[in-house]
Design a protein around this motif. Structure first.
Motif, PDB file in Angstrom:
ATOM      1  N   ASP A 141       0.823  -1.203   0.000  1.00  0.00           N
ATOM      2  CA  ASP A 141       0.000   0.000   0.000  1.00  0.00           C
ATOM      3  C   ASP A 141       0.859   1.256   0.000  1.00  0.00           C
ATOM      4  O   ASP A 141       0.557   2.223  -0.703  1.00  0.00           O
ATOM      5  CB  ASP A 141      -0.917   0.005   1.229  1.00  0.00           C
ATOM      6  N   ALA A 164       2.199   1.609  -3.483  1.00  0.00           N
ATOM      7  CA  ALA A 164       1.181   2.010  -4.449  1.00  0.00           C
ATOM      8  C   ALA A 164       0.877   3.495  -4.307  1.00  0.00           C
ATOM      9  O   ALA A 164       0.600   4.188  -5.292  1.00  0.00           O
ATOM     10  CB  ALA A 164      -0.083   1.187  -4.240  1.00  0.00           C
ATOM     11  N   ARG A 189       3.570  -4.251  -7.111  1.00  0.00           N
ATOM     12  CA  ARG A 189       2.928  -5.072  -6.083  1.00  0.00           C
ATOM     13  C   ARG A 189       3.224  -6.554  -6.281  1.00  0.00           C
ATOM     14  O   ARG A 189       3.458  -7.278  -5.311  1.00  0.00           O
ATOM     15  CB  ARG A 189       1.415  -4.855  -6.118  1.00  0.00           C
ATOM     16  N   GLU A 237      -5.593  -6.385  -5.076  1.00  0.00           N
ATOM     17  CA  GLU A 237      -5.204  -5.259  -5.913  1.00  0.00           C
ATOM     18  C   GLU A 237      -4.807  -5.658  -7.324  1.00  0.00           C
ATOM     19  O   GLU A 237      -4.975  -4.888  -8.248  1.00  0.00           O
ATOM     20  CB  GLU A 237      -4.042  -4.504  -5.255  1.00  0.00           C
ATOM     21  N   LYS A 297      -8.199  -6.092  -8.988  1.00  0.00           N
ATOM     22  CA  LYS A 297      -7.984  -4.664  -9.257  1.00  0.00           C
ATOM     23  C   LYS A 297      -8.738  -3.764  -8.286  1.00  0.00           C
ATOM     24  O   LYS A 297      -9.336  -2.759  -8.650  1.00  0.00           O
ATOM     25  CB  LYS A 297      -8.386  -4.324 -10.690  1.00  0.00           C
ATOM     26  N   GLY A 298      -8.723  -4.145  -7.037  1.00  0.00           N
ATOM     27  CA  GLY A 298      -9.320  -3.296  -6.012  1.00  0.00           C
ATOM     28  C   GLY A 298     -10.828  -3.371  -5.920  1.00  0.00           C
ATOM     29  O   GLY A 298     -11.439  -2.584  -5.211  1.00  0.00           O
ATOM     30  N   ALA A 312     -12.554  -6.177  -5.023  1.00  0.00           N
ATOM     31  CA  ALA A 312     -13.017  -7.251  -4.140  1.00  0.00           C
ATOM     32  C   ALA A 312     -13.696  -6.659  -2.917  1.00  0.00           C
ATOM     33  O   ALA A 312     -13.301  -5.609  -2.419  1.00  0.00           O
ATOM     34  CB  ALA A 312     -11.826  -8.102  -3.700  1.00  0.00           C
ATOM     35  N   GLU A 317     -12.048 -10.657   0.319  1.00  0.00           N
ATOM     36  CA  GLU A 317     -10.620 -10.566   0.573  1.00  0.00           C
ATOM     37  C   GLU A 317     -10.259 -11.297   1.864  1.00  0.00           C
ATOM     38  O   GLU A 317      -9.223 -11.960   1.950  1.00  0.00           O
ATOM     39  CB  GLU A 317     -10.213  -9.096   0.663  1.00  0.00           C
TER      40      GLU A 317
END
Lengths: 143, 532
Positions: free
Chosen positions: B117, B120, B131, B377, B381-382, B384, B389
């Motif tokens: 994180d 990113a 990542r 991620e 691709k974010g 979920a 998760e």
């Protein structure tokens, strides 16, 4: 309240992006140009570099000396205690002093400025979160 | 080496160890289940209770940081090699200063659940590739260190029963592994934190009691202790002079320097330690916690030094070598001689709990990286949901635990410290450069991050493969073949500069991109203007 927790009415906001980073002048950037922030940053970097060099670099120098100059390290000081062993104990003392200096410096010089800048960031970004500048109200007990 | 069983533990202390270990495991398992995350919130699973007091956080950090290798391995090293072993303990403490001075506060201010994180946030372009590379490094480090812990449990069992049969071995690894999986996948971070705190309190109490007994035996006269240690080492004053272990040639001196570099820079960048740094909600609590942990780590290391010297002084170096040439039995032999069966049982139980706790922390860190960085991620691709998760994270913990068990059973004869040192070297040459560059270097970009992550990982693994660890000496994995053209056992002295160099190279070779988000990141990392 933290923005790490998603509220039920929002989609899970996972991607850690700055929502306002597309616009030209953001609070973060204007804080960055603030002279107080510049001096805060330079002071922080200088202190981190010097203290790390002192404690970590000092230790590596001690390892080098032990390996390649054993004659110096084997000088007896008192009883069985040699210079090398004393320097080893000295490492612990250096670490204690460094940690103490770090905490004192952060508390007296870093935190007040950082708190002021945080408060400014909050003023420039109205309507987001209202708890920025206030120091945490929660008191921690020893345990 | 085979006749170990009789020497270390009599039947009484064996049974007592078993009972003690069982009760600790039962209590902590129940507690872990009781305080396990109740809701489907990833934050709770990854970070645990964010409102803990500094002392408790500090204990948990100390628990994550000190593995059984410190308790048994380093103390044994002191008992066998005197000065060189003490240097090793000193390095363990110095490494924590890196965390305190450089890493802890900026990382917590800019991070969220994993190191991914932070990266990113810092490198929005090309974040996915970074990542993936980062999770690859995290998984490699965690698996190596996890296998080291599980192999360590077999080695510890060897102290009790002699070389175990394959059934006993399998049983030991499977039981420990299963408990670890339950802690990590059901308990999440709250469960792992609980066992870390239990373990840290036990560790501190255990080494204090033993060190006090040793010092008391010598009337609190350190010089008398050193005297007795030199007399009983069989090599006189050389015991307190450098070079006993690593002084044979320039190569072995460089090897020792390389190892110390990897320890000082790598311990600070271990994924499970960094994950724990993200938990406290306020910077002040984090700072006090890290200072508490520094004090506790320093104290345990000093006490371990006393234990090691005491073992030589009271048991004798020759006896320790006879029982276990690597020296891992030194603490248990010392306990037997000063405290009888009860103290032996206490310390062996402590060693098992230490293994268990560190393994749980590692499994959790690897599972978070898999679920959050790779699945959440990169794969989804974010998009979920939290429940999804979380499910993946629990499943990942099981998978990693099983993988660790399988690898540990395959490689149970490997030297524990070889695996651990390789993990430190990877952490120091892949994770640390990326982290330091992204925190402090404005121009750093994703190409540099990719190069330093992958380059550091590949470089350290390759160097170990072509080192004497794998081939050419009688103690290597393939003693018959010889492809060891790299003379050192520890790759750190080459791979750490290589990791930093590759990160720099990748960055300066890329043409300047559009204005980076570094200004904003820096404000957040220093002032925490967004994180609280």
């Amino acid at each position: 309240m933290s923005n790490y927790f998603t509220r039920p009415d929002e989609p899970p906001a996972y991607s850690p992006r700055y929502p306002e980073s597309t616009s030209g002048s953001t609070p973060g950037r204007s804080i960055h140009d603030h002279p107080e922030f510049q001096s805060l940053r330079n002071g922080y970097r200088r202190f981190a570099a010097v203290s790390t060099a002192l404690s970590v670099g000092g230790f590596l120098l001690y390892v080098l000396l032990s390996n390649f100059a054993p004659g110096i390290m084997n000088q007896p000081l008192a009883g069985r205690l040699t210079l090398g062993l004393a320097l080893g104990l000295g490492q612990f003392a250096v670490m204690g002093v460094t940690a103490w200096c770090y905490v004192r410096r952060m508390r007296t010089q870093f935190d007040p400025v950082a708190r002021g800048l945080r408060a400014q960031a909050e003023q420039r970004r109205p309507g987001t979160q209202s708890t920025y500048g206030t120091p945490s109200a929660r008191e921690y007990r020893a345990w | 080496m085979v006749s170990i069983g009789a020497g270390v533990a009599d039947p009484f202390s064996r049974q007592l160890t078993f009972v003690l270990f069982l009760s600790v495991v039962v209590v902590t398992l129940f507690a872990a289940l009781l305080i396990a995350p109740q809701r489907d919130e990833v934050a709770e699973f990854y970070l645990g209770n964010r409102e803990m007091s500094p002392l408790r956080n500090g204990l948990a950090m100390c628990g994550d940081y000190l593995s059984a290798a410190t308790l048994l391995g380093s103390t044994g090293l002191v008992a066998l090699t005197g000065y060189d072993g003490l240097l090793y303990l000193c390095g363990t403490t110095v490494a924590w200063m890196m965390v305190l001075l450089v890493i802890a506060e900026p990382l917590r201010n800019s991070g969220r659940f994993t190191l991914g994180d932070t990266l990113a946030l810092r490198l929005p372009q090309g974040g996915r590739a970074v990542r993936v590379a980062l999770s690859l490094c995290t998984l490699t480090i965690c698996c190596l260190y996890l296998v080291a812990q599980l192999v360590g449990s077999v080695a510890l069992l060897t102290q009790f029963t002699g070389v175990p049969s394959s059934t006993t071995r399998t049983l030991c690894v499977v039981v420990i592994g299963t408990i670890v999986i339950v802690y990590a996948s059901l308990g999440g971070m709250p469960g792992a934190t609980f066992i870390q705190i239990v373990k840290a309190v036990m560790l501190i109490c255990g080494v204090t009691v033993a060190a006090v007994m040793v010092l008391n035996r010598f009337d609190w006269n350190v010089n008398a202790l050193l005297d007795a240690a030199t007399d009983n080492s069989g090599i006189g004053q050389r015991f307190l002079e450098p070079g006993l272990r690593y002084g044979a040639s320039t190569t072995s001196k460089l090897d020792f320097l390389s190892l110390q570099l990897a320890i000082v820079l790598g311990l600070a960048a271990l994924p499970h330690v960094m994950m724990r740094l993200l938990a406290p909600r306020s910077t002040n609590v984090l700072r006090s916690s890290v200072v508490w942990a520094a004090g506790l780590v320093g104290f345990v290391c000093l006490a371990a030094g006393v234990l090691g010297l005491g073992a030589t002084a009271l048991v004798g170096r020759d006896n320790i070598v006879d029982t276990d040439p690597k020296g891992d039995a030194a603490v248990l032999l010392l306990a037997q001689s000063i405290g009888g069966g009860v103290l032996t049982a206490l310390l062996s139980c402590l060693a098992f709990v230490t293994l268990l706790a560190v393994a749980a922390g590692l499994t959790l860190a690897a599972a978070s990286s898999l679920a959050h960085d790779l699945y959440g991620e990169v794969v989804r691709k974010g998009r979920a949901t939290q429940a999804e998760e979380l499910g993946v994270a629990r499943l990942a913990a099981v998978l990693i635990g099983v993988l660790g068990m399988a690898l540990a059973l395959l490689s149970w004869e490997t030297n524990v410290s070889t695996l651990a040192f390789l993990a430190f070297a990877i952490a120091a040459s892949a994770l640390l450069p990326t982290l330091l560059y992204s925190l402090f270097w404005r121009r750093f970009n994703s190409r540099g991050a990719l190069l330093s992550l992958c380059g550091g990982l590949v470089c350290s693994v390759l160097l170990v493969v072509v080192s004497p660890v794998v081939s050419s000496t009688p103690s290597s994995i393939y003693p018959e073949s010889d492809f060891a053209w790299f003379p050192l056992q520890n790759p750190g002295i080459v791979s750490i500069p290589a990791g930093f160099l590759l990160g720099w190279l990748g960055t300066v070779l890329t043409r300047r991109q559009e204005p980076s988000s570094y200004e904003e990141f820096e404000v957040r990392a220093l002032v925490g203007a967004d994180a609280e």
